[in-house]
Each structure stands twice: as structure tokens, then as C-alpha cells.
Design an enzyme around this catalytic site. Structure first.
Site, PDB file in Angstrom:
ATOM      1  N   ALA A   1      -4.487   5.856   7.477  1.00 27.09           N
ATOM      2  CA  ALA A   1      -5.548   5.004   6.946  1.00 27.09           C
ATOM      3  C   ALA A   1      -5.120   3.549   7.090  1.00 27.09           C
ATOM      4  O   ALA A   1      -5.567   2.676   6.345  1.00 27.09           O
ATOM      5  CB  ALA A   1      -5.838   5.345   5.486  1.00 27.09           C
ATOM      6  N   ALA A   2      -4.219   3.297   8.058  1.00 26.05           N
ATOM      7  CA  ALA A   2      -3.689   1.937   8.234  1.00 26.05           C
ATOM      8  C   ALA A   2      -4.400   1.235   9.390  1.00 26.05           C
ATOM      9  O   ALA A   2      -5.318   0.438   9.176  1.00 26.05           O
ATOM     10  CB  ALA A   2      -2.192   2.000   8.456  1.00 26.05           C
TER      11      ALA A   2
ATOM     12  N   ILE B   1       0.842  -1.207   0.000  1.00 20.36           N
ATOM     13  CA  ILE B   1       0.000   0.000   0.000  1.00 20.36           C
ATOM     14  C   ILE B   1       0.876   1.257   0.000  1.00 20.36           C
ATOM     15  O   ILE B   1       0.632   2.194  -0.769  1.00 20.36           O
ATOM     16  CB  ILE B   1      -0.972  -0.009   1.201  1.00 20.36           C
ATOM     17  CG1 ILE B   1      -1.920  -1.209   1.091  1.00 20.36           C
ATOM     18  CG2 ILE B   1      -1.774   1.295   1.251  1.00 20.36           C
ATOM     19  CD1 ILE B   1      -2.737  -1.490   2.345  1.00 20.36           C
TER      20      ILE B   1
ATOM     21  N   ASP C   1      -8.662   7.517   9.205  1.00 19.25           N
ATOM     22  CA  ASP C   1      -9.698   6.541   8.823  1.00 19.25           C
ATOM     23  C   ASP C   1      -9.861   5.431   9.851  1.00 19.25           C
ATOM     24  O   ASP C   1     -10.806   4.657   9.782  1.00 19.25           O
ATOM     25  CB  ASP C   1      -9.331   5.921   7.459  1.00 19.25           C
ATOM     26  CG  ASP C   1     -10.438   5.032   6.891  1.00 19.25           C
ATOM     27  OD1 ASP C   1     -11.614   5.461   6.926  1.00 19.25           O
ATOM     28  OD2 ASP C   1     -10.128   3.921   6.406  1.00 19.25           O
TER      29      ASP C   1
ATOM     30  N   GLU D   1     -12.708   0.394  17.543  1.00 17.83           N
ATOM     31  CA  GLU D   1     -13.724   0.528  16.495  1.00 17.83           C
ATOM     32  C   GLU D   1     -14.831  -0.481  16.739  1.00 17.83           C
ATOM     33  O   GLU D   1     -14.536  -1.595  17.176  1.00 17.83           O
ATOM     34  CB  GLU D   1     -13.105   0.271  15.113  1.00 17.83           C
ATOM     35  CG  GLU D   1     -12.070   1.307  14.707  1.00 17.83           C
ATOM     36  CD  GLU D   1     -11.485   1.037  13.309  1.00 17.83           C
ATOM     37  OE1 GLU D   1     -12.035   0.194  12.580  1.00 17.83           O
ATOM     38  OE2 GLU D   1     -10.482   1.672  12.975  1.00 17.83           O
TER      39      GLU D   1
ATOM     40  N   HIS E   1     -13.298   4.041   8.921  1.00 15.86           N
ATOM     41  CA  HIS E   1     -12.630   2.850   8.364  1.00 15.86           C
ATOM     42  C   HIS E   1     -13.198   2.482   6.985  1.00 15.86           C
ATOM     43  O   HIS E   1     -13.729   1.390   6.786  1.00 15.86           O
ATOM     44  CB  HIS E   1     -12.741   1.658   9.336  1.00 15.86           C
ATOM     45  CG  HIS E   1     -11.679   0.609   9.117  1.00 15.86           C
ATOM     46  ND1 HIS E   1     -11.123  -0.124  10.131  1.00 15.86           N
ATOM     47  CD2 HIS E   1     -11.059   0.174   7.984  1.00 15.86           C
ATOM     48  CE1 HIS E   1     -10.227  -0.972   9.630  1.00 15.86           C
ATOM     49  NE2 HIS E   1     -10.179  -0.798   8.314  1.00 15.86           N
TER      50      HIS E   1
ATOM     51  N   ASP F   1      11.285   2.417   6.173  1.00 17.30           N
ATOM     52  CA  ASP F   1      10.885   1.001   6.163  1.00 17.30           C
ATOM     53  C   ASP F   1      12.135   0.165   6.383  1.00 17.30           C
ATOM     54  O   ASP F   1      12.972   0.063   5.495  1.00 17.30           O
ATOM     55  CB  ASP F   1      10.215   0.633   4.838  1.00 17.30           C
ATOM     56  CG  ASP F   1       9.593  -0.761   4.905  1.00 17.30           C
ATOM     57  OD1 ASP F   1       8.479  -0.954   4.392  1.00 17.30           O
ATOM     58  OD2 ASP F   1      10.231  -1.675   5.486  1.00 17.30           O
TER      59      ASP F   1
ATOM     60  N   GLY G   1     -11.295   2.727   4.100  1.00 19.22           N
ATOM     61  CA  GLY G   1     -10.206   2.497   3.143  1.00 19.22           C
ATOM     62  C   GLY G   1     -10.487   1.400   2.133  1.00 19.22           C
ATOM     63  O   GLY G   1     -10.183   1.535   0.952  1.00 19.22           O
TER      64      GLY G   1
HETATM   65  C1  MLT Z   1      -7.987  -4.542   5.710  1.00 17.54           C
HETATM   66  O1  MLT Z   1      -7.146  -4.854   6.554  1.00 17.54           O
HETATM   67  O2  MLT Z   1      -8.084  -5.166   4.656  1.00 17.54           O
HETATM   68  C2  MLT Z   1      -8.884  -3.379   5.951  1.00 17.54           C
HETATM   69  O3  MLT Z   1      -8.927  -2.971   7.240  1.00 17.54           O
HETATM   70  C3  MLT Z   1     -10.205  -3.488   5.297  1.00 17.54           C
HETATM   71  C4  MLT Z   1     -11.345  -4.139   6.009  1.00 17.54           C
HETATM   72  O4  MLT Z   1     -11.545  -3.946   7.176  1.00 17.54           O
HETATM   73  O5  MLT Z   1     -12.099  -4.871   5.373  1.00 17.54           O
END
Ligand code: MLT
Length: 313
Positions: A232-233, A154, A258, A263, A281, A173, A283
Site C-alpha cells: 500500500a506504499a 507508516i 493498493d 496509475e 490507491h 530498515d 490508502g
Molecule cells: C500519499 O503519498 O500521501 C498518498 O499516496 C496519498 C495520496 O495520493 O493522496
């Protein structure tokens, strides 16, 4: 014959294509994965369990199963599945590691642009009858330094997209080959250096004990004044309270978020700040990503139930 069909338990809403692909050779049952008592009851007869990110597939859930063969995560992150506990019981864990990476990358970029240009706040003001051009002056991405924390699948897609906006790319990284980063035109830095250098920072790491709280109060303190932070991770990679405080103080110019430490949630100090763009969430929530995630895991579940080899998606 009905009793002999393997039971596939869907604990979250999956794309219709996934359900279609599973077909009539299996018996599909539904449960709300966030309803623990219901999940613990239904898992007892399930041969396969399909989840997204909201269902906690921990040791207790696995212990309540009696014939479970496979847990399938319709998405990337496996932080809601206790993989060692599953492995110890001989339960296979599969995910869809490439299904939603483009959607996640696009959402991170969307959050960055929305934050840089105050789009949600300006939109909200206009709808309330306020034409406030001077209140919502933004910043360009062009010519700025974009820092990517985590240069996996990503992170690399985000980097490619930000390159098109004329940014200079740096990344942290510890695992990527320097030659790969060079190929992508990205300068690798230590985390501290990246934090000091970047005008915008986007996080793209899995949630692990090492990455939890990676960007906290001390890390935010050394960032450039006015920096934009995007997460957004996973919730908690950037400390939510510390980020809210840094935005409130004006040191951090804005944040696009996000994901949250817990959650679902409707209460975070971030939600009170105008310079924060927050989404629930989303993404991976595109038609394309959900379709891919659903069909990828449906295929893996079929193979696993047939006792066949399940290749990495
Ligand atoms: C994921 O890890 O793929 C994302 O958080 C998406 C999701 O929750 O479906």
C-alpha cells in the site's frame, strides 16, 4: 482588486475544508492535473499549485509557470514532484507528511486481513449465489511472523497494529536506530533474512531509484511458501508481474495491493487472480486524512504566499 489576488490552482480534488481555509484572499482555479495541455496552460498564471498523487509536477510544468511560488502536495509522497527542478526555480515544495499515515497503516492492515480471509472473493461468490465455505479457508495472523519493509512513520504504525494481533514483528530498515526498533519490540533483519522468515510482508517505503523493484522475482523466490504480500506504499516497489506470477504459481499465498506501477489503471495481471485483493490507491482516502492533508497544505500555501517561514507540518 480581483486581479491582484494570488492564484491558487487546484489540480486535484481536495477536501472542502482546504478550500474553505484558503478563503477569499486568493483566487481559486481548478484544472484536471492529468490533462497535460490544460495544466501547462493554467500553470502560467498560478502563484500556488495544489496536487495529490495523480498530477506529474515535472520540469516541463515548472518551466511553464511564470510566477509560481509554491507547490503543495496534499499527502506524503513527493515522487510526483520534481523537487530539485522546483528548488532550482526558487519554488517551494511542501507536503503533509503526517496527514494520512494512520489511514495508510489501517488500509495496509485491512488488505492483509482481507487477503488472509479471502473476504472480497467470498463476498463476490456469495453475491453470485454461491455458498462456498470450503473454498475460502484462511490463515490466522496470531503467532505468525510479520515482516515490515520500511520502518518509517507508516511502517511503525502498521507494526503497532499488527502487534495487537499477536504477531512476532521483524523489520528491514537500514536507516532506523536499532534502539528505536527495540523499543517497539521489533527485530531488525537484513532484507533477505526478513524475506525468508516472514509469514506476511508489508512494504512501507517511498518510491526512489533505490526502492523501485526492491521486491522482484529473485526476492519473491526466497519467501516462505504461502506468504502474504501487501503493498500500500507505491507501485513498482514490488514488481507487479513477478508478484502476479508468484501468486499464480501458488508460492505466494495471496497479495493485497493498493498501488500500481502506472496509475490510474484497470489492467494489471494482479486483477485476474482470486488470491489478490486490489484497491485503487485508497490508502489515504478517508475523511480524516483528506481533511488533514487539505488543511495542512492550505496553511502552508498561505504562509508561502505571504512570504513567511513554512514550518514542517
Ligand atoms: C500519499 O503519498 O500521501 C498518498 O499516496 C496519498 C495520496 O495520493 O493522496
Amino acid at each position: 482588486a480581483t486581479q491582484n489576488r494570488p492564484v491558487v490552482l487546484l489540480a486535484e480534488k481536495l477536501a472542502p475544508s482546504a478550500v474553505e481555509l484558503l478563503g477569499t484572499d486568493v483566487e481559486i482555479r481548478h484544472v484536471d492535473g492529468t490533462d497535460r495541455p490544460a495544466l501547462l496552460k493554467e500553470i502560467a498564471d498560478a502563484d500556488a499549485l495544489l496536487v495529490r498523487s495523480a498530477t506529474q509536477v515535472d520540469a516541463e510544468v515548472l518551466a511553464a509557470s511564470t510566477r509560481l511560488k509554491v507547490v503543495a502536495r496534499a499527502g506524503v509522497g513527493l515522487d510526483n514532484v520534481d523537487v530539485p527542478a522546483a528548488t532550482a526555480r526558487g519554488v517551494l515544495v511542501v507536503n503533509a507528511p503526517t496527514s494520512n499515515i494512520v489511514s495508510a497503516a489501517e488500509h495496509a492492515v485491512a488488505l492483509l486481513l482481507a487477503t488472509a480471509r479471502h473476504i472480497p472473493a467470498a463476498d463476490a461468490a456469495l453475491r453470485k449465489g454461491q455458498w462456498k465455505r470450503s473454498a475460502y479457508g484462511g490463515v490466522e495472523l496470531n503467532g505468525k511472523v510479520a515482516g515490515i519493509v520500511g520502518l518509517g512513520k507508516i511502517g511503525q504504525l502498521v507494526a503497532q497494529r499488527l502487534a495487537a494481533f499477536g504477531t512476532r514483528l521483524v523489520a528491514y530498515d537500514p536507516y532506523i536506530a536499532p534502539s528505536r526498533a527495540a523499543q517497539l519490540g521489533i527485530e531488525l533483519l537484513e532484507l533477505d533474512e526478513l524475506l525468508r522468515t516472514a509469514d506476511m510482508i508489508s512494504i512501507h517505503l517511498p518510491k526512489t531509484p533505490e526502492t523501485q523493484g526492491l521486491i522482484g522475482k529473485d526476492q519473491l523466490a526466497i519467501t516462505k511458501p504461502g506468504v502474504i504480500v501487501v503493498n500500500a506504499a507505491r507501485g513498482g516497489l514490488v514488481d507487479e508481474d513477478a508478484l502476479a506470477e508468484a501468486v499464480r504459481s501458488g508460492h505466494v499465498g495471496g497479495a493485497g495491493v493498493d498501488v500500481y506501477i502506472s496509475e490510474p489503471t484497470t489492467s494489471s495481471p494482479l486483477f485476474e487472480l482470486e488470491n489478490v485483493v486490489a484497491t485503487p490507491h485508497l490508502g489515504a482516502s478517508t475523511a480524516e486524512a483528506q481533511d488533514r492533508a487539505g488543511t495542512d497544505v492550505a496553511r502552508s500555501v498561505q504562509l508561502a504566499l505571504a512570504g513567511e517561514f513554512v514550518p514542517d507540518a
